[in-house]
Design a protein around this motif. Sequence first.
Motif, mmCIF file in Angstrom:
data_model
loop_
_atom_site.group_PDB
_atom_site.id
_atom_site.type_symbol
_atom_site.label_atom_id
_atom_site.label_comp_id
_atom_site.label_asym_id
_atom_site.label_seq_id
_atom_site.Cartn_x
_atom_site.Cartn_y
_atom_site.Cartn_z
ATOM 1 N N CYS A 1 0.828 -1.216 0.000
ATOM 2 C CA CYS A 1 0.000 0.000 0.000
ATOM 3 C C CYS A 1 0.856 1.257 0.000
ATOM 4 C CB CYS A 1 -0.930 0.000 1.214
ATOM 5 S SG CYS A 1 -2.238 -1.238 1.079
ATOM 6 N N GLN A 2 1.949 1.226 0.757
ATOM 7 C CA GLN A 2 2.808 2.405 0.784
ATOM 8 C C GLN A 2 3.341 2.704 -0.617
ATOM 9 O OE1 GLN A 2 3.309 4.317 3.431
ATOM 10 N NE2 GLN A 2 4.747 5.739 2.484
ATOM 11 N N ARG A 3 3.761 1.672 -1.316
ATOM 12 C CA ARG A 3 4.279 1.892 -2.663
ATOM 13 C C ARG A 3 3.158 2.394 -3.585
ATOM 14 N NH1 ARG A 3 6.883 -3.564 -4.222
ATOM 15 N NH2 ARG A 3 7.537 -2.438 -6.084
ATOM 16 N N GLY A 4 1.975 1.847 -3.395
ATOM 17 C CA GLY A 4 0.851 2.296 -4.213
ATOM 18 C C GLY A 4 0.510 3.754 -3.978
ATOM 19 N N ALA A 5 0.579 4.178 -2.722
ATOM 20 C CA ALA A 5 0.165 5.550 -2.403
ATOM 21 C C ALA A 5 1.065 6.580 -3.064
ATOM 22 C CB ALA A 5 0.151 5.754 -0.891
ATOM 23 N N SER A 6 2.266 6.178 -3.441
ATOM 24 C CA SER A 6 3.180 7.165 -4.022
ATOM 25 C C SER A 6 2.904 7.387 -5.507
ATOM 26 C CB SER A 6 4.627 6.726 -3.801
ATOM 27 O OG SER A 6 4.919 5.634 -4.637
ATOM 28 N N SER A 7 2.044 6.586 -6.092
ATOM 29 C CA SER A 7 1.734 6.771 -7.518
ATOM 30 C C SER A 7 0.717 7.881 -7.712
ATOM 31 C CB SER A 7 1.160 5.473 -8.095
ATOM 32 O OG SER A 7 0.660 5.721 -9.398
ATOM 33 N N PRO A 8 0.936 8.744 -8.699
ATOM 34 C CA PRO A 8 -0.090 9.762 -9.007
ATOM 35 C C PRO A 8 -1.419 9.112 -9.408
ATOM 36 C CG PRO A 8 1.984 10.313 -10.059
ATOM 37 C CD PRO A 8 2.140 8.923 -9.511
ATOM 38 N N ALA A 9 -1.400 7.829 -9.775
ATOM 39 C CA ALA A 9 -2.643 7.160 -10.151
ATOM 40 C C ALA A 9 -3.452 6.743 -8.922
ATOM 41 C CB ALA A 9 -2.346 5.921 -11.001
ATOM 42 N N TYR A 10 -2.829 6.757 -7.774
ATOM 43 C CA TYR A 10 -3.576 6.394 -6.565
ATOM 44 C C TYR A 10 -4.672 7.400 -6.298
ATOM 45 C CZ TYR A 10 -4.799 6.130 -1.627
ATOM 46 O OH TYR A 10 -5.496 6.067 -0.446
ATOM 47 N N GLU A 11 -5.864 6.887 -5.987
ATOM 48 C CA GLU A 11 -6.860 7.770 -5.389
ATOM 49 C C GLU A 11 -7.575 7.000 -4.298
ATOM 50 O OE1 GLU A 11 -9.243 8.813 -8.904
ATOM 51 O OE2 GLU A 11 -10.907 7.746 -7.984
ATOM 52 N N PRO A 12 -8.124 7.717 -3.335
ATOM 53 C CA PRO A 12 -8.766 7.029 -2.214
ATOM 54 C C PRO A 12 -9.790 6.015 -2.707
ATOM 55 C CG PRO A 12 -8.539 9.345 -1.719
ATOM 56 C CD PRO A 12 -8.126 9.173 -3.160
ATOM 57 N N GLY A 13 -9.781 4.826 -2.104
ATOM 58 C CA GLY A 13 -10.716 3.782 -2.478
ATOM 59 C C GLY A 13 -11.768 3.598 -1.394
ATOM 60 N N PRO A 14 -12.847 2.889 -1.740
ATOM 61 C CA PRO A 14 -13.985 2.762 -0.827
ATOM 62 C C PRO A 14 -13.734 1.712 0.258
ATOM 63 C CG PRO A 14 -14.380 1.498 -2.797
ATOM 64 C CD PRO A 14 -13.034 2.154 -2.992
ATOM 65 N N TYR A 15 -14.131 2.021 1.483
ATOM 66 C CA TYR A 15 -14.097 1.016 2.530
ATOM 67 C C TYR A 15 -15.323 0.128 2.414
ATOM 68 C CZ TYR A 15 -10.353 3.613 4.817
ATOM 69 O OH TYR A 15 -9.167 4.231 5.106
ATOM 70 N N MET A 16 -15.127 -1.172 2.556
ATOM 71 C CA MET A 16 -16.237 -2.108 2.605
ATOM 72 C C MET A 16 -16.890 -2.028 4.006
ATOM 73 S SD MET A 16 -16.154 -3.782 -0.376
ATOM 74 C CE MET A 16 -15.927 -2.125 -1.028
ATOM 75 N N LYS A 17 -18.090 -2.562 4.076
ATOM 76 C CA LYS A 17 -18.768 -2.580 5.382
ATOM 77 C C LYS A 17 -17.900 -3.265 6.440
ATOM 78 C CE LYS A 17 -23.649 -2.349 4.102
ATOM 79 N NZ LYS A 17 -23.390 -1.992 2.671
ATOM 80 N N SER A 18 -17.238 -4.339 6.031
ATOM 81 C CA SER A 18 -16.430 -5.084 7.004
ATOM 82 C C SER A 18 -15.163 -4.340 7.397
ATOM 83 C CB SER A 18 -16.067 -6.455 6.432
ATOM 84 O OG SER A 18 -15.422 -6.302 5.184
ATOM 85 N N GLU A 19 -14.962 -3.194 6.798
ATOM 86 C CA GLU A 19 -13.800 -2.375 7.149
ATOM 87 C C GLU A 19 -14.200 -1.157 7.970
ATOM 88 O OE1 GLU A 19 -10.657 -2.815 3.554
ATOM 89 O OE2 GLU A 19 -12.610 -2.114 2.912
ATOM 90 N N TYR A 20 -15.359 -1.232 8.595
ATOM 91 C CA TYR A 20 -15.841 -0.033 9.298
ATOM 92 C C TYR A 20 -14.901 0.384 10.434
ATOM 93 C CZ TYR A 20 -17.330 -2.580 13.447
ATOM 94 O OH TYR A 20 -17.321 -3.307 14.592
ATOM 95 N N GLN A 21 -14.139 -0.576 10.976
ATOM 96 C CA GLN A 21 -13.217 -0.174 12.053
ATOM 97 C C GLN A 21 -12.000 0.581 11.496
ATOM 98 O OE1 GLN A 21 -12.315 -3.298 14.924
ATOM 99 N NE2 GLN A 21 -14.326 -4.215 14.609
ATOM 100 N N VAL A 22 -11.653 0.255 10.271
ATOM 101 C CA VAL A 22 -10.598 1.047 9.613
ATOM 102 C C VAL A 22 -11.099 2.473 9.440
ATOM 103 C CG1 VAL A 22 -9.069 1.223 7.630
ATOM 104 C CG2 VAL A 22 -9.939 -1.027 8.331
ATOM 105 N N GLU A 23 -12.302 2.553 8.932
ATOM 106 C CA GLU A 23 -12.876 3.875 8.715
ATOM 107 C C GLU A 23 -12.984 4.637 10.037
ATOM 108 O OE1 GLU A 23 -16.610 3.848 6.658
ATOM 109 O OE2 GLU A 23 -16.662 6.043 6.554
#
Lengths: 433, 433, 433
Positions: B396-418
């Motif tokens: 994920c860290q490597r992905g975040a450095s790409s200009p193509a990265y944009e925030p992605g959607p959290y799934m319901k099961s990821e509500y604690q991340v959110e």
Amino acid sequence: MTSTVNKPATRGRLTGSMSEERLDEILALFEQRRLGYSLDAPFYTDRDIFAADMEGIFGKHWVFAGSLAEVPEPGDYITVDFGPYSLIVLHNDEGGVNVLHNVCRHRGARVLTESSGTTGNMVCGYHSWTYDQEGNLVHASAPGEVDFNKGCFALKRAHSRVVAGLIFVSMAAEPPEDFDEVAKIFEPYLGPHEISKTKVAYQQQLIEEGNWKLVMENNRECYHCDGHPELACSLFPTWGLTEETVPTHLADVWQRNLTAESDLRWRCERYGLPYEVIEELDTRVQGFRISREPLDGDGESFSASGRRLSKKLLGDLRDFRLGRCSMHLQPNSWFHFLGDHIITFSAFPVSPGQTLVRTTWLVADDAVEGVDYDLDELTHTWKQTNIQDKDFVELCQRGASSPAYEPGPYMKSEYQVEAFINWYVQRMKEHLA
Amino acid sequence: MTSTVNKPATRGRLTGSMSEERLDEILALFEQRRLGYSLDAPFYTDRDIFAADMEGIFGKHWVFAGSLAEVPEPGDYITVDFGPYSLIVLHNDEGGVNVLHNVCRHRGARVLTESSGTTGNMVCGYHSWTYDQEGNLVHASAPGEVDFNKGCFALKRAHSRVVAGLIFVSMAAEPPEDFDEVAKIFEPYLGPHEISKTKVAYQQQLIEEGNWKLVMENNRECYHCDGHPELACSLFPTWGLTEETVPTHLADVWQRNLTAESDLRWRCERYGLPYEVIEELDTRVQGFRISREPLDGDGESFSASGRRLSKKLLGDLRDFRLGRCSMHLQPNSWFHFLGDHIITFSAFPVSPGQTLVRTTWLVADDAVEGVDYDLDELTHTWKQTNIQDKDFVELCQRGASSPAYEPGPYMKSEYQVEAFINWYVQRMKEHLA
Amino acid sequence: MTSTVNKPATRGRLTGSMSEERLDEILALFEQRRLGYSLDAPFYTDRDIFAADMEGIFGKHWVFAGSLAEVPEPGDYITVDFGPYSLIVLHNDEGGVNVLHNVCRHRGARVLTESSGTTGNMVCGYHSWTYDQEGNLVHASAPGEVDFNKGCFALKRAHSRVVAGLIFVSMAAEPPEDFDEVAKIFEPYLGPHEISKTKVAYQQQLIEEGNWKLVMENNRECYHCDGHPELACSLFPTWGLTEETVPTHLADVWQRNLTAESDLRWRCERYGLPYEVIEELDTRVQGFRISREPLDGDGESFSASGRRLSKKLLGDLRDFRLGRCSMHLQPNSWFHFLGDHIITFSAFPVSPGQTLVRTTWLVADDAVEGVDYDLDELTHTWKQTNIQDKDFVELCQRGASSPAYEPGPYMKSEYQVEAFINWYVQRMKEHLA
């Protein structure tokens, strides 16, 4: 929120954190550039200018990524990283090439983590989001998820072109249009060597501790070729001279060169191969130069004697003695197409002071290592030359960091270096304006 | 001198060199955050935002530093570094814990240089300035010095709390007050496991090449748990599902889980142990979640069979089959308290792209290695899981450095991340406002 | 183009990319400095301040680069790098020293790539541009070039002074003038040791992970000399004390020191050697301190017994028992001249958190290793002392990065450290004003 937060639309993510003042300073550096001289030091060392380069050059123009020989079969892919970008270059089932940003649309993980391989659908290793070859999200089941719209989350695509087996990519929303014109020009030169019937014999990856522009400048002139003893066997030592300026001690070599040129022209005309120099290095958006030139000695390949290094002729060629068809493309590639093998070179920026140079040797796909070619002999001249060039680039990078550095004058024989710089400065001024 | 030199009082040393414009931009990024989506790339890569995080989160909130098992005796200490901070966590002679900045008041040298040890007075190695356990400067003789006032140069202290044997520190002048309320809630869950009667069986330190928030996001969901085959033996594969969404092929497992939950409830009530889920991840300053949940198989521990990994019960527990009492704390820690052992996890930011994850396995202090527990077996599941998580974070860290990265959607099961992200954004907006 | 592009003339290349606001902030930090206390943290960690240091101190003042013993013969050179600078220090055929920027005027490559050697004309390895010893471009033939004016492209020169065999360089257009006054003061102290009749016995290069100012501060006091057990054999343990403050348990040592001082004075007067302390550390642009002081034990050298470490007397000295003639120079050097050997120390900044410390041991040029001196014995005390000092510097560098760090008080015995800081702050305030 201050007005500075709303950056002009031309400002991308990479330069988005710079102040207006800083961007003005950078633009001023471009405008102050002295014609006929190398660039000011910050162009080689400053991280803001590097970010601007990644946006204005590598984020906008056509970048050479690799050749079909690296992804010969449907499902074959390579991952290509430059600056902040990471791309998947995939040979699709229709025989075309898809270029996808290697960034999962869920949480941003790298989707493919190997430098090359074969894949069907592409499955992100983190949460198993699964994309088809076109980048469409075809599977993203999560526990308890019901109404998730997969249609909005395809992998982002980049533009691509395949010309004479060479794969070009562009990150731009609207890539430069004149690439296709240029492709029409160079395709007849390269096409007969038929990359699609070659295979990768060897690939070398060198990290050079120098700015990407120093890498490009270095390969645009042969004024330094005394530093390449292996390569010097193949190139006539009259490089850069004219009838008027050739010294008497080189008169014999000059004559040998003329004879070789005449012989090469004769062969090209016989086989219907184009050979004239076409050079538009800084006179168009897709700057390029292409030519076919004789090699010294036997005139067949980059060996000490000039003799072929692989016994199998490429494509539908009927003669080994075709010299080198050499092409330079802005911003990051150069090529030598011979009768027996092809070498592609690409420069991928890593940081202001680091560049990956990837060199790939291609031979006929039915050539057998150890029988038709010896791998050490095939790669010797350019492996050595690349290592020598790495040293040159690194000496310049270290020099540029000194406050005593100031731009130096280009010699006449370095006009192609200057053309590269002209092209670069012009492209960046338009980008930043 | 311009007005900008007088920075607002809320600006600390770490953000002190940023311009107002830059801070406005950062605040704008927080305000533009899209709900339900992961963060914008700069939150994972930008060094100014990292500095702001160190000030607004790690410089203000309660940070888990370690447990009493790491400093069991008076005089025992550990040094704990995160971001720019370096702390001495010392078990003092009164049985309490003193937390002192590990920075000599004379010339700034590190006072204690080992990661752990035992000390009486603390002597700086440079000029022998000597501090007692409270940090008071008790000795600073210099040749010819007569009227030096030692009273003004005690080691700076940080706040500390010890709850259920867990040691928390805060750099803030006035740490968040609701920590004590939260401590009252979680203490009854953890207290019976009695950390003060445990010892460290093993400690693992992993440097993950990712931003600290990616480390936290990763451990707040089990949507990716297919990537943890060892851990999957312990967790019911119905994680995140409900009665309505459980697929038929998991109906049996669902039933097994219900039975295990019912059995766990029965045991907890019998022994007077709390087990209900309490979750206030983003609804208070000291965000947290605690619960006691069954484990699959024998339900005792993180082994493939679910069977205990240490033969000695912890504290005054009377049963091994107590599942896992798991706690998440903002900003940097998570825990599993079992009948036979405890695992504490802490994430210590190092740089925008690096985080130290420290994992500590605790067993009963009278458990004998090789007799009561096998160290490899005890640590196997989470050693493997941590290494797998490290990979995920780094992708994920490597992905975040790409200009193509944009925030992605959290799934319901990821509500604690959110919820973690909600908490983070809310805390930072208040800090920067 | 905004007004900010036209930076004030005093702004050099290194600080040229900083905003006015940032420079104001840095100047304010200098102005806010608390007398009697160590510097604020950013002076040790901030890269903008490091850039300003390279411009205001190392780009303006006289820097010790090496001694004639390192370039004994015409054509001998050393390359010396500090901060962004790279210099060639060349013993020319007239017996003088030329100092040239090691940056080719063509494309900026390093001209000489070795740390030392012997050269006639200097040939850049890239395109064979050839410079004579004065830096004049004498050869730059390029294919087809006809009217290129070599006269405009000499290597840039830096100023140099050789005093008592010590080589000083200055990058400034107009170096500080009072250096020559200071040279007149210290030359009589050092001259009799005759560096020109010495040779390099050993050179040690240590990269210390600390700011250059921490390196300098560390060597300006002996309050920490308990941390140097080897060196402590040579220095009287009454360092920093006075008749009034000497404790009774040191009364004997005090007396021994007085006797040694008296004996040293007697010898110096007999041989016509100056010995008085002269100290102008922060009262002039070229701050310095020089003295001749006795050594403990036999009083001859830095051995455990005080006995000579090389059997050959230096220069025209007639006695081994001459203690140490020690000199401190701002900004980057210190020296010990003994009867049997000389040690020169120079600190070369590499980055905000890294400094190269180069230590060179010189003995009489006719001393034979293994016969007249044992190399391990000769270098033992200061090799050990340097490694201990490296540790001290690094502990402070790590401390300075903590937000808990604040400037601490200098003790009376650290007045020379304070004088260094006074000098530094004064020089930088004038530079930035």
